[in-house]
Design an enzyme around this catalytic site. Sequence first.
Site, PDB file in Angstrom:
ATOM      1  N   ASN A  38      61.352  18.373  79.690  1.00  0.00           N
ATOM      2  CA  ASN A  38      62.192  17.261  80.110  1.00  0.00           C
ATOM      3  C   ASN A  38      61.825  16.786  81.518  1.00  0.00           C
ATOM      4  O   ASN A  38      61.490  17.585  82.386  1.00  0.00           O
ATOM      5  CB  ASN A  38      63.668  17.667  80.076  1.00  0.00           C
ATOM      6  CG  ASN A  38      64.099  18.046  78.669  1.00  0.00           C
ATOM      7  OD1 ASN A  38      63.408  17.705  77.713  1.00  0.00           O
ATOM      8  ND2 ASN A  38      65.211  18.736  78.547  1.00  0.00           N
ATOM      9  N   HIS A  93      56.027  18.160  81.790  1.00  0.00           N
ATOM     10  CA  HIS A  93      55.693  16.741  81.603  1.00  0.00           C
ATOM     11  C   HIS A  93      56.069  15.873  82.792  1.00  0.00           C
ATOM     12  O   HIS A  93      56.194  14.666  82.650  1.00  0.00           O
ATOM     13  CB  HIS A  93      56.357  16.220  80.311  1.00  0.00           C
ATOM     14  CG  HIS A  93      55.809  16.855  79.069  1.00  0.00           C
ATOM     15  ND1 HIS A  93      56.440  16.832  77.851  1.00  0.00           N
ATOM     16  CD2 HIS A  93      54.657  17.546  78.868  1.00  0.00           C
ATOM     17  CE1 HIS A  93      55.704  17.487  76.944  1.00  0.00           C
ATOM     18  NE2 HIS A  93      54.626  17.937  77.548  1.00  0.00           N
TER      19      HIS A  93
HETATM   20  P1  OAD Z   1      62.184  15.592  70.297  1.00  0.00           P
HETATM   21  O1  OAD Z   1      62.986  14.345  70.347  1.00  0.00           O
HETATM   22  O2  OAD Z   1      60.905  15.588  69.535  1.00  0.00           O
HETATM   23  O3  OAD Z   1      63.058  16.785  69.688  1.00  0.00           O
HETATM   24  C1  OAD Z   1      64.381  17.006  70.119  1.00  0.00           C
HETATM   25  C2  OAD Z   1      64.940  18.213  69.404  1.00  0.00           C
HETATM   26  O4  OAD Z   1      66.258  18.398  69.893  1.00  0.00           O
HETATM   27  C3  OAD Z   1      65.017  18.089  67.881  1.00  0.00           C
HETATM   28  O5  OAD Z   1      64.522  19.260  67.269  1.00  0.00           O
HETATM   29  C4  OAD Z   1      66.527  17.935  67.635  1.00  0.00           C
HETATM   30  O6  OAD Z   1      66.937  18.514  66.393  1.00  0.00           O
HETATM   31  C5  OAD Z   1      67.106  18.732  68.807  1.00  0.00           C
HETATM   32  N1  OAD Z   1      68.484  18.407  69.172  1.00  0.00           N
HETATM   33  C6  OAD Z   1      69.202  17.296  68.925  1.00  0.00           C
HETATM   34  N2  OAD Z   1      70.453  17.413  69.430  1.00  0.00           N
HETATM   35  C7  OAD Z   1      70.526  18.631  70.000  1.00  0.00           C
HETATM   36  C8  OAD Z   1      71.562  19.365  70.676  1.00  0.00           C
HETATM   37  N3  OAD Z   1      72.768  18.853  70.864  1.00  0.00           N
HETATM   38  N4  OAD Z   1      71.281  20.610  71.124  1.00  0.00           N
HETATM   39  C9  OAD Z   1      70.051  21.160  70.933  1.00  0.00           C
HETATM   40  N5  OAD Z   1      69.057  20.522  70.295  1.00  0.00           N
HETATM   41  C10 OAD Z   1      69.290  19.281  69.833  1.00  0.00           C
HETATM   42  O7  OAD Z   1      61.973  16.050  71.829  1.00  0.00           O
HETATM   43  P2  OAD Z   1      60.926  17.076  72.455  1.00  0.00           P
HETATM   44  O8  OAD Z   1      60.569  18.143  71.500  1.00  0.00           O
HETATM   45  O9  OAD Z   1      61.446  17.450  73.775  1.00  0.00           O
HETATM   46  O10 OAD Z   1      56.861  13.816  76.147  1.00  0.00           O
HETATM   47  O11 OAD Z   1      59.680  16.124  72.655  1.00  0.00           O
HETATM   48  C11 OAD Z   1      58.547  16.613  73.306  1.00  0.00           C
HETATM   49  C12 OAD Z   1      57.884  15.543  74.112  1.00  0.00           C
HETATM   50  O12 OAD Z   1      57.643  14.389  73.304  1.00  0.00           O
HETATM   51  C13 OAD Z   1      58.707  15.014  75.268  1.00  0.00           C
HETATM   52  O13 OAD Z   1      58.631  15.821  76.412  1.00  0.00           O
HETATM   53  C14 OAD Z   1      58.129  13.652  75.497  1.00  0.00           C
HETATM   54  C15 OAD Z   1      58.003  13.212  74.068  1.00  0.00           C
HETATM   55  O14 OAD Z   1      57.075  12.238  73.784  1.00  0.00           O
HETATM   56  C16 OAD Z   1      56.382  12.864  76.955  1.00  0.00           C
HETATM   57  O15 OAD Z   1      56.953  11.822  77.178  1.00  0.00           O
HETATM   58  C17 OAD Z   1      55.066  13.213  77.563  1.00  0.00           C
END
Ligand code: OAD
Length: 228
Positions: free
Chosen positions: A88, A105
Amino acid sequence: MKKRLVVLTGAGMSAESGIATFRGAGGLWNNERVEDVATPEGFHRNPQKVLDFYNKRRKELFDVEPNEGHRILAELEEKFDVRIITQNVDNLHERGGSSNVIHLHGELMKVRSMGGKEEVFELTEDNLEIHVGDKCPKGYQLRPHIVWFGEPVPEIENAVKEVEKADIFLIIGTSMQVYPAAGLINYAPRDIPIYLIDPNQVLLHNDRVQVIQKGASEGMKEFVSLVE
Ligand code: OAD
């Protein structure tokens, strides 16, 4: 000596604070194309569009607060040596009280010079926007201190070192689709417990993971009851 708890967080960690995740319903990448706002090519094509995207997200930080999940992670420092590796770019782990945070990131509140030698500058609440023409003291354009797709992830080596030394590995709120972050799980020592908190199913090629299928705040409460 305290056990070392290494935590990998993603956008879901901040979802209950009101920050949109990237993928899935309501995700940021449904409204914006990654290639437009999160790649060096997108910045080259339309720098002001990219600067505006991050200017807006930076302002949002002042409308949100750390959630209970962030706060429980900070409280766990009393019992564990907690090391957070976050994908994040918000500052909610720090504002929640955590002391060891690696931002894989980048960080919204920082900008850097596009000149040869990278210089990073911290923005302040009264100066949250950058525009085309805003330059560092040496005369180079400023850009967000964000790792865009296709760019190196300089903090990955430090993150790997942390995971290799973990006694417990905890993953919270990431779809585990973006590498190299998603590959960190492979560096966890073989004999340690691995937990994953996410309200949705996350596809993992690892059968050692103990899944807590809950949101970050409720999931953290369950995690605490399991490890204390
Ligand atoms: P994603 O949007 O891909 O995934 C978010 C995750 O959070 C999913 O698995 C959801 O099920 C989960 N989620 C939703 N609500 C939640 C809650 N209340 N509590 C816990 N989990 C919950 O986001 P990231 O995996 O962080 O990079 O994405 C990785 C990277 O892709 C980011 O850092 C960003 C993006 O493109 C860059 O911008 C370089």
